[in-house]
Write an enzyme that holds these catalytic residues in place. Structure first.
Site, short mmCIF file in Angstrom:
data_model
loop_
_atom_site.label_atom_id
_atom_site.label_comp_id
_atom_site.label_asym_id
_atom_site.label_seq_id
_atom_site.Cartn_x
_atom_site.Cartn_y
_atom_site.Cartn_z
CG ASP A 146 -0.33 -0.14 2.55
OD1 ASP A 146 0.73 -0.24 2.64
OD2 ASP A 146 -0.94 0.15 3.59
N PRO A 147 0.43 2.61 -0.28
CG PRO A 147 -1.03 4.19 -1.21
CD PRO A 147 -0.98 2.81 -0.35
#
Length: 223
Positions: free
Chosen positions: A67-68
């Site tokens: 995920d970011p």
């Protein structure tokens, strides 16, 4: 959140955008951005940056992240990437280290991987948004369904793509990829916690360039 996405991607993903889970996902994400006062990353216009940086048919390599980045001003919509003025995160430092050691080149000292994307590297996280300071906070809201479909569509509709799967989460996506049509490269995650479990010395970038050459595709400059 309006899905503003490059035309060739819109064409292959239009069915997905009309599914009920995606409509619920959009509703949830809109609410998050509206109520969390700048604490959802990346900025809304960059959620689909990986798609908008590279037309579907131009993909040569797929690198799958989780995920970011969840720190302020880090995430820019490309897996492992940060804007040029941001300090390079440890995982990306290790990616550059492997490139320098294996390809015998000096990497450019900034973390903006748009320079890879425009050459054909699709840098996709399995989850496309995150809340500040809370890794995996948007796990299970629908992004994984969407990005799994993206991987399957790439595998089905393109050929001779290199998939780099780093770490257990990325490697779990192997089942979505047709090994008879594509090259699948697997190793540990470049995070400092696991980089010495196979990532350093994996020669993924050498193997990628050899495969692209074998299939008459333009070389990628990984500097």
């Amino acid at each position: 959140m309006i899905v503003k996405i490059e035309e060739s991607w819109k064409e292959v993903l239009n069915n997905e955008f009309n599914k009920e889970y995606f409509k619920k996902l959009v509703k949830f994400i809109k609410h998050e951005y509206k109520t969390k006062n700048g604490k959802i990353f990346p900025p809304p216009k960059l959620i689909f940056n990986a798609f908008n940086s590279l037309p579907f048919k131009d993909i040569k390599v797929v690198i799958i992240g989780q995920d970011p980045y969840h720190g302020k001003n880090q995430a820019n919509g490309l897996a492992f990437s940060v804007d040029s003025e941001i300090k390079i995160p440890p995982s990306l430092q290790n990616i550059f280290k492997e490139i320098e050691k294996s390809l015998k080149i000096k990497t450019i000292p900034n973390g903006d991987l748009k320079r890879w994307a425009i050459q054909g590297v699709f840098l996709i996280n399995t989850i496309l948004t995150v809340e500040e300071g809370k890794p995996s906070s948007h796990k299970g809201i629908g992004w994984e369904i969407f990005t799994d479909e993206v991987i399957k569509i790439i595998s089905k509709n393109l050929k001779n793509i290199v998939f780099m799967l780093w770490g257990n989460l990325a490697r779990s996506k192997k089942k979505l990829i047709d090994p008879s049509k594509h090259l699948i490269l697997e190793t540990s995650h470049p995070s400092p916690y696991s980089v010495n479990n196979g990532f350093l010395g994996s020669n993924h970038f050498i193997n990628t360039l050899d495969y692209l050459k074998k299939h008459n595709k333009n070389k990628i400059n990984f500097q």
